[in-house]
Scaffold this active site. Structure first.
Site, short mmCIF file in Angstrom:
data_model
loop_
_atom_site.label_atom_id
_atom_site.label_comp_id
_atom_site.label_asym_id
_atom_site.label_seq_id
_atom_site.Cartn_x
_atom_site.Cartn_y
_atom_site.Cartn_z
N ILE A 144 0.93 -1.16 -0.03
CA ILE A 144 -0.05 0.07 -0.16
C ILE A 144 0.90 1.10 -0.02
CG2 ILE A 144 -1.86 1.07 1.29
CD1 ILE A 144 -2.78 -1.60 0.58
N CYS A 145 0.67 2.16 -0.97
CA CYS A 145 1.24 3.54 -0.87
C CYS A 145 0.23 4.59 -0.86
CB CYS A 145 2.27 3.75 -1.63
SG CYS A 145 1.85 3.75 -3.40
N ALA A 146 0.53 5.95 -1.09
CA ALA A 146 -0.33 6.98 -1.23
C ALA A 146 -1.12 7.14 -2.53
CB ALA A 146 0.34 8.39 -1.30
N MET B 73 -3.96 4.88 -1.16
CA MET B 73 -4.76 5.42 -0.06
C MET B 73 -5.78 6.06 -0.87
SD MET B 73 -4.36 3.93 2.59
CE MET B 73 -4.88 4.60 4.12
#
Lengths: 374, 76
Positions: free
Chosen positions: A70-72, A98
């Protein structure tokens, strides 16, 4: 080979079943806001730590199960997932990070009988809850968020026409979809007029509306004024049985009274609400709030809510009948304010506007409207 | 004025490329030398702080002008 991308719907299924998440954002961003769930295990290793050939960090990762990275926005997660894939791990990544997760909504049916169906729409990443009440082919939507397609398609699935849209209060943590949804569907938009002073938006004053009838059935809605969080906050009591409590009462506690800069004054109003309006409601009324703070507040049935009696029992401040002590407890337990809340309030009053990109940016981060009392 | 030894243009690149590019350039630098990075990716500014910390580099200054973020990093 490269790692596979998954979308928010697929991630939600994994979150429900149990999943290992590797969040590669900055430690501050991870500490501030992350994907949560009862069955979620997650660790945070920033993506830039993977740029050095440091073999030690791989030891923290499970070799025998899928790892979702998961990242931005997805770019860094793809890079790390590809690296893991090369090393022989089973890795995938959330395609738009996200940003995508913050726009994912999950509808759950709270109850259904011959006359009434009550659906809770959970925006998981933000902890925002909205509601659709359906009866006799008509629907009332309470506290819709800004991605109004979610409500339009839900109403279509349920074969219901949206007749009323209502905001329990002027939201400070997310951009409301209320006015836009009403405009799009020709529904009437209700909000308390004290929340909208100076606003150019068209609305019907909710405080003048003792009751709304939805459909042919006996599904009646009583607007219970519950000032405190904001002066015009209301709760909606459905069939004397379900309390859509807005930001006044949460499963874990009470709404914060400080976002208008009048904590002391509004704490007094919140006291009156808790010990008069709410006090007269029986213990078996199901409280369905507009927010939640932790995945533990999701019941086994899949929705967020709790009988009023249970909330009273678990929440010391709800039993603090001494007015001064109550006000002191409430005003001193507020913590960090929601990010960008002043700007969000202006948008919700129609005094400012935001492009979808700007809106996404303003809403980034967790919900901070609930108070946490032990 | 900060004396800049190495200039990295990361404008138009999105995460993770600004840091990937900066790291490559940093690997070729001597300890104590200063890099100036220019990026248009707002999110990468915080990431430079975290990256510098975990590699014992020092962010000397960050500034923004017309959507371009300038980050000055001294190699540790």
């Amino acid at each position: 080979m490269s790692a596979g991308a998954i979308n928010a719907i697929q991630l939600n299924e994994k979150v429900e079943q149990g999943v290992f998440l590797l969040d590669v954002r900055n430690p501050e961003d991870f500490a501030d806001w992350k994907i949560e769930g009862k069955e979620v295990r997650s660790i945070n290793i920033p993506y830039f730590d993977f740029l050095d050939d440091n073999e030690n960090i791989y030891g923290q990762l499970p070799a025998d199960e899928e790892i979702v990275v998961i990242c931005a926005k997805g770019g860094s997660a793809k890079m790390v997932a590809d690296l893991l894939d090369e090393k022989g791990f089973q890795a995938s990544y959330l395609e738009q990070g996200m940003q995508e997760w913050s726009q994912f909504y999950r509808p759950v049916t709270v109850m259904e009988d011959d006359n009434l169906k009550l659906i809770q729409v959970n925006r998981l990443a933000k902890g925002c809850l909205s509601y659709m009440l359906i009866s006799g082919g008509e629907a009332l939507v309470v506290d819709p968020n800004r991605h109004i397609e979610e409500y339009l398609s839900l109403a279509e699935q349920e074969d219901a026409a949206i007749k009323y849209v209502l905001d329990t209060h002027l939201h400070a943590d997310h951009i409301s979809g209320g006015h836009e949804l009403a405009e799009k569907t020709g529904a009437v938009y209700y909000i308390s007029s004290s929340e909208m002073q100076g606003s150019e938006l068209s609305y019907e004053p909710l405080e003048k509306q003792g009751m709304l009838e939805v459909g042919r059935a006996e599904a009646k809605i009583l607007a219970v004024p519950t000032p405190g969080h904001t002066p015009g906050s209301v709760s909606v009591l459905v069939n004397d049985r379900y309390l859509l409590s807005g930001d006044t009462i949460f499963v874990g506690g009470l709404g914060r009274p400080d976002l208008g800069g009048k904590a002391a004054e509004w704490a007094q109003a919140l006291y009156d609400t808790v010990f008069t309006t709410i006090a007269s409601l029986p213990d078996d009324v199901l409280v369905l709030p507009a927010h939640y703070a932790e995945a533990s507040e999701i019941r086994r049935e899949g929705y967020v809510g709790a009988p009023l009696g249970e909330i009273r029992g678990n929440n010391e401040v709800m039993r603090t009948a001494n007015r001064d002590r109550f006000a002191e407890k409430v005003a001193h337990a507020v913590g960090a304010t929601p990010p960008n809340y002043e700007e969000i309030v202006e948008i919700n009053r129609g005094a400012a506007s935001a492009s979808p990109e700007k809106a996404t940016e303003l809403e980034i981060g967790p919900n901070r409207c609930a108070l946490h009392h032990g | 004025m900060i004396n800049v030894d190495v200039f990295v243009d990361a404008k138009g690149l999105s995460c993770p490329m600004p840091i990937v590019k900066a790291k490559k350039a940093m690997d070729a630098m001597e300890s104590g030398q200063v890099m100036q990075v220019e990026s248009t990716d707002k999110g990468s500014v915080n990431d430079f702080q975290g990256w510098a910390r975990s590699n014992s580099h020092e962010v000397l200054k960050t500034e923004e002008e017309g959507g371009v973020y300038r980050i000055f990093v001294r190699k540790g």
